[in-house]
Design an enzyme around this catalytic site. Structure first.
Site, PDB file in Angstrom:
ATOM      1  N   CYS A  60       2.643  -2.792  -0.064  1.00  0.00           N
ATOM      2  CA  CYS A  60       1.768  -2.312   1.013  1.00  0.00           C
ATOM      3  C   CYS A  60       1.920  -3.184   2.266  1.00  0.00           C
ATOM      4  O   CYS A  60       1.617  -4.377   2.220  1.00  0.00           O
ATOM      5  CB  CYS A  60       0.321  -2.340   0.521  1.00  0.00           C
ATOM      6  SG  CYS A  60      -0.927  -2.152   1.792  1.00  0.00           S
ATOM      7  N   CYS A  69      -1.309  -4.886   3.330  1.00  0.00           N
ATOM      8  CA  CYS A  69      -1.630  -5.995   2.422  1.00  0.00           C
ATOM      9  C   CYS A  69      -0.781  -7.218   2.750  1.00  0.00           C
ATOM     10  O   CYS A  69      -1.285  -8.353   2.749  1.00  0.00           O
ATOM     11  CB  CYS A  69      -1.391  -5.576   0.976  1.00  0.00           C
ATOM     12  SG  CYS A  69      -2.349  -4.144   0.442  1.00  0.00           S
TER      13      CYS A  69
END
Length: 100
Positions: free
Chosen positions: A25, A28
């Site tokens: 991600c 993230c």
């Protein structure tokens, strides 16, 4: 699933930050350095736990996490605040400070 850390989280008395993330991600990944800074800032005052949602899906489901990154602040095992997505570290730090 790292049951030891999960048990620590559930039994932790004090203020705790939990992050659910995924290695793939991009949001993230950008938050990783922010969380590292928060961990250093609150060292000895609040514990920080990070869980890869792909490896801890059952736990994420148990906590109602459906998007990443998700940040949850607990005080004495009770959820006090939850946020998701990229955000300024000062928002997360402010929430931790609020519950110290």
């Amino acid at each position: 699933m790292d049951t030891q850390k999960i048990n620590e989280l559930k039994n932790d008395k004090g203020t705790v930050l939990v992050e659910f993330y995924a290695s793939w991600c991009p949001h993230c990944q950008r938050m990783m350095t922010v969380i590292d800074d928060i961990r250093a800032l609150f060292d000895g005052k609040a514990n920080v736990y990070q869980f890869d949602i792909d490896e801890n899906n059952e736990f994420a489901t148990e906590l109602g996490v459906s998007s990443i990154p998700t940040f949850i602040v607990y005080k004495d095992g009770e959820e006090m605040w939850r946020g998701s997505g990229e955000m300024d570290g000062s928002i997360i730090a402010g929430k931790i400070q609020e519950y110290l």
